[in-house]
Structure formats: C-alpha cells, structure tokens
Design an enzyme around this catalytic site. Structure first.
Site, PDB file in Angstrom:
ATOM      1  CG  LEU A  32      -1.824   1.207   1.422  1.00  0.00           C
ATOM      2  CD1 LEU A  32      -3.180   0.786   1.979  1.00  0.00           C
ATOM      3  CD2 LEU A  32      -1.200   2.257   2.369  1.00  0.00           C
ATOM      4  CG  ASN A  41      -0.503   6.361   3.135  1.00  0.00           C
ATOM      5  OD1 ASN A  41       0.310   5.454   3.262  1.00  0.00           O
ATOM      6  ND2 ASN A  41      -0.774   7.208   4.117  1.00  0.00           N
ATOM      7  CG  ASP A  42      -0.209  10.845   3.428  1.00  0.00           C
ATOM      8  OD1 ASP A  42      -1.188  10.203   3.035  1.00  0.00           O
ATOM      9  OD2 ASP A  42      -0.188  11.437   4.522  1.00  0.00           O
ATOM     10  CD  GLN A  69       3.655   7.886   5.583  1.00  0.00           C
ATOM     11  OE1 GLN A  69       2.933   7.537   6.497  1.00  0.00           O
ATOM     12  NE2 GLN A  69       4.958   8.035   5.722  1.00  0.00           N
ATOM     13  CB  SER A  90       3.183  12.355   6.144  1.00  0.00           C
ATOM     14  OG  SER A  90       2.485  11.351   5.469  1.00  0.00           O
ATOM     15  NE  ARG A 136      -1.977  12.050  11.430  1.00  0.00           N
ATOM     16  CZ  ARG A 136      -2.920  11.796  12.325  1.00  0.00           C
ATOM     17  NH1 ARG A 136      -2.600  11.653  13.599  1.00  0.00           N
ATOM     18  NH2 ARG A 136      -4.187  11.682  11.961  1.00  0.00           N
ATOM     19  CG  ASP A 137       0.884  14.633   8.579  1.00  0.00           C
ATOM     20  OD1 ASP A 137       1.441  13.539   8.785  1.00  0.00           O
ATOM     21  OD2 ASP A 137      -0.348  14.762   8.476  1.00  0.00           O
ATOM     22  CD  GLU A 145      -4.409  12.889   8.467  1.00  0.00           C
ATOM     23  OE1 GLU A 145      -3.878  12.057   9.212  1.00  0.00           O
ATOM     24  OE2 GLU A 145      -4.972  12.585   7.389  1.00  0.00           O
TER      25      GLU A 145
END
Length: 483
Positions: free
Chosen positions: A40, A42-43, A59, A103, A161-162, A220
């Site tokens: 998988l 993602n970001d 990610q 992230s 986060r991030d 986010e």
C-alpha cells in the site's frame, strides 16, 4: 543503522521480490504514475530537488494492502519521466517510530538533505505517542536518524503530525497538522535557528480562527507556500460534513489564501476551497524546483469503506500518486496544470473536429487505455455535453446549471456515484487516462477531477454526445521508465 532497521529492510525486499510478478501482471497497473512496488502507498513525502535530482518519497506498507507501520519508499529522477527505485529511506525501527514513520518533508541545507517526519508509537494499552523526528543524508539516498527534535506540546492530542519545513528570512519554520484537546483540527507553527531546537509559535489556523466555525476534528498534511503574491495554506481536514456539492469524500483536501506574518507568527486567510473535485485525492504536498516552479503531488487514493474492495488488491498492491502538477494563483483561484515534461510521453497524435448531433459518437482513432485528450468546446446547443470514458466513467457538462459532473461505479457496491463542481463556463477539457486512473483539468486547471476507475481491461472506447462542435487532439502516452 540498527539491527532492527536492517531486518525490516531485508523483510521488505523479500516481500517485494516474492510478489513482483504478481504485481506486474495486473492489467490495472498504471503506466505514467508512481506506484508502490508491492503493498500500500499513501501520502507523498519529502518532495525536493536535491543536487539536480528530483526525490519523491511516499508512505509505504510493503507487507500488506492495508494501513500499518509505514516506511518511506523512495523514487528519484532527473527529468520526471525516467525513474529509479531507491533503497528504503526510513523504516519504523526505533522506539520513537516503531509503529510508523509517518508523513513529513525534506529540505536542503549546507549540502545535506534533512528529512522531518512523525514517529508514531502505539503502546500496549492503546495509548498513542507522537514525536517529530529528523534524519540527515549527505547523498540523498542513505539517511542517518537523529531521533526526535520536537515533543508534543500542551494543548494538543497525540494526533499531531506531518511536519512541513521551510526557510523564510533568517529562520526555519515548521507547520504541523494537529488536533486540539477540544478535538478540533488546527495547524501549529514552530520556528528554529538550527533545525534541531524548535520553539512553539502558536496555532495559526483551525476551528474558531479567521471566521471559521467548527471545521473538522483533525487537520493533516499542512503546507504553507508563497505563490504569486499570496500565502497559500494547503491542508487536509478530517470530519467535514457533506454540504451540497462540497465535501463529498470521507476526507477533504483544500486550501486557504491569505497573508503570513513571519514576525508576528500570524496567518490571516479567506475561505476554504477544495483542491480537487474527484473521488481520489488526498494529502497533497508541494516543492519548488530549480526553475522556480511550485509542483504538487497528491495521493491518488482515499481511506474509506471501498478501499479494500479495489481490484488491484488481488495483485498485492493498492493506490498511486497523482501526476505532478504545476501551481499558479490567479484571480483568487489556485490553478493546477500538468507539467510540460508530460509532453515527452506523447506519440501517435490524432486531430479531429466533430459535429455532434445529439447521439453518441465513437471516433475510432480517439480511444485508448493510456492516452491524453485535449478537447475544445467550440459550440454547444441544448446545454449538455458528455464524454464517456471506456464505458466506465462519464464527464457531463451541464451549461444550464453551470455544473460539471464526473460519474463512475463504486468498487464496493457497484452503485453509480458522482462528484460535481460549479463552473461559470467551460471551453477546454484536458483528460489524462491511465489504465485505471483519470485526471481531468478544466479551463487550464481552474477545476480538477481525480479518480481511480476500473474498466474492462480490453475496453478502449471514448464516446462524445450532445449537440456540439468540438475539436479533439489525442495522443497515446508512453509509460514511465522505472529501474
């Protein structure tokens, strides 16, 4: 590098090698998008041009097509068309990131690359901890973890986060996505002189600020950029209720336009605008390259109830990144347009002018699975113009309602679903079809639709209907070269 780090990297490589053939045999594998080699994605993370080379981190869970302890996967390119799969940049190997290297962003300083990311920790009793961490590299490929450089400040939950870091004036700034103790979404600001010691500067955006009412329970992936005279805050709020045509996805991504005062640590902004009107767009991040372009990548996916029903999962992978897009801010609107580099994938150009009489027309040279369409709407009678894409998606322009609608079938239920945007008039439609993705740019990027869709693999049909005169240019698109 710790022993645990080495073991995780070895395990990820074994899984990648084991399922390589299964992944590559998927007819829905994309040709000109970055995807995970397995598992998988993602970001997008850490977007940067470093010593002339473009770096795209992302990610990645290599072990399953579900969300878990994330690694940072890594691709590099010198031209955004030919890509190299690099070794894993970050693995969730240490006490401060054992449940995921979440992230973050990248900067260059004094010849080194600095990665800032969120270390995610989940204790046995379910308690969550969050740490903002740093890793440093001399070559942009091999990273040495420094560890946490910022602890959770008071006033926020562990949903914090991030980090996105940039230099402005004589200091460094960092914005973080956050949830306050009142369970409201926010963006927190910090500043530093040396990248290692960070000082809190307060909350610069969120519920109750700049005229916003309650606006989601978590924000986010914030990204504050200066673009064409405006300070643009990109952010992905969670928990917005659907409102008419707006906020139709589970989570949203959009922007505020305003003014950032670096001395007062204040940001004044206007209303929130969604960045993409389609089904599959989240967690965008930007960077500036050495030509001065502001370039955006987004996650072409969504964590919702349909995610685990995507047909690529049977081939051991799921999700991709969007095409890279150049950003401009004009007349109060953020425009997104495909990079000029994408023209390097074109071959077999076809041109046609079609006079449509209301019934569907399937011009034989216009179809394909991996194609680019440039459509000019020269005349429109009757108020509607429709493009049917491989019998699996429809783009409908309704001039009477000033609406554009994208329709597809839900992969879980099979039901027809739609997303809609308002547009004052429509003259140009720029469509990129990959084997299982759509990216549609209206009026030069004034509005954008992004979606995954899954037609029958051998269907290449493109149909136009309505009473209209349209000029069409079509190119077949070669795929990225990935080594």
């Amino acid at each position: 590098m710790s022993e645990n780090d080495q073991l995780l990297r070895l395990w990820a490589r074994e899984v990648t090698d084991k399922y390589h053939k299964t992944v590559q045999q998927d007819p829905y594998r994309l040709h000109y998008h970055l995807m995970p080699p397995v598992g998988l994605l993602n970001d997008p993370n850490g977007l940067i041009q470093f010593k002339g080379v473009y770096h795209v981190f992302y990610q990645w869970n290599p072990f399953e097509t579900a969300h878990g302890a994330k690694f940072w996967g890594h691709y590099t390119s010198r031209d955004l068309l030919h890509w190299q799969e690099e070794p894993i940049a970050l693995a969730p190997s240490e006490w401060y990131d054992k449940n995921g290297c979440y992230s973050g962003s990248a900067i260059e300083w004094e010849g080194k690359m600095y990665l800032f990311y969120t270390g995610n920790v989940k204790q046995a009793d379910g308690a969550r901890e969050t740490y903002q961490c740093l890793a440093v590299s001399e070559d942009g490929i091999h990273f040495e973890k420094v560890g946490p450089v910022l602890q959770l400040p008071k006033g926020y939950t562990a949903h914090f986060r991030d980090p996105k870091v940039w230099r402005q004036g004589d200091r460094w700034f960092m914005v973080l996505g956050a949830q306050t103790v009142k369970e409201q979404g926010a963006v927190a600001l910090f500043h530093s002189k040396d990248l290692y010691e960070w000082e809190e500067a307060g909350t610069i955006a969120g519920s109750g600020l700049n005229g916003l009412d309650d606006f989601g329970y978590m924000w986010e992936c914030p990204d504050l950029i200066h673009l064409d005279g405006k300070d643009i805050l990109l952010v992905s709020p969670q928990g917005l209720e659907a409102s008419g045509r707006d906020y139709q996805n589970l989570f949203q991504s959009g922007y505020f336009a305003g003014e950032f005062d670096e001395r007062e640590f204040a940001y004044e902004h206007g209303p929130f605008t969604e960045l993409d009107r389609g089904f599959d767009f989240y967690a965008p991040q930007t960077f500036m390259d050495d030509t001065g372009r502001t370039i955006l990548y987004g996650w072409m996916g969504m964590t919702d109830e349909a995610e685990q029903h995507q047909p690529t999962i049977s081939h051991r992978w799921v999700h991709a990144l969007t095409m890279p897009r150049e950003l401009h801010f004009e007349n109060g609107c953020l425009y997104q347009s495909p990079l000029n580099e994408m023209k390097g994938l074109r071959e077999n150009k076809v041109q046609a002018e079609l006079v449509l009489d209301g019934a569907g027309q399937f011009p034989p040279p216009i179809g394909g699975k991996s194609i680019e369409l440039m459509i000019e709407l020269l005349e429109l009678q009757g108020g509607k113009f429709t493009i049917t894409l491989r019998n699996s998606a429809e783009l409908i322009y309704d001039a009477n309602k000033n609406e554009v609608i994208l329709k597809r079938r839900n992969v879980k239920t099979g039901a027809l679903e739609s997303r809609t945007c308002v547009i004052s008039s429509l003259s140009r439609i720029h469509v990129f079809l990959d084997h299982s993705s759509l990216e549609i740019f209206l009026n030069g990027g004034e509005k954008v639709f992004t979606a995954r869709y899954f037609p029958k693999p051998d269907d290449e049909s493109i149909a136009f209907s309505g009473e209209a005169v349209v000029r069409v240019e079509k190119w077949d698109l070669q795929g990225f070269v990935v080594d």
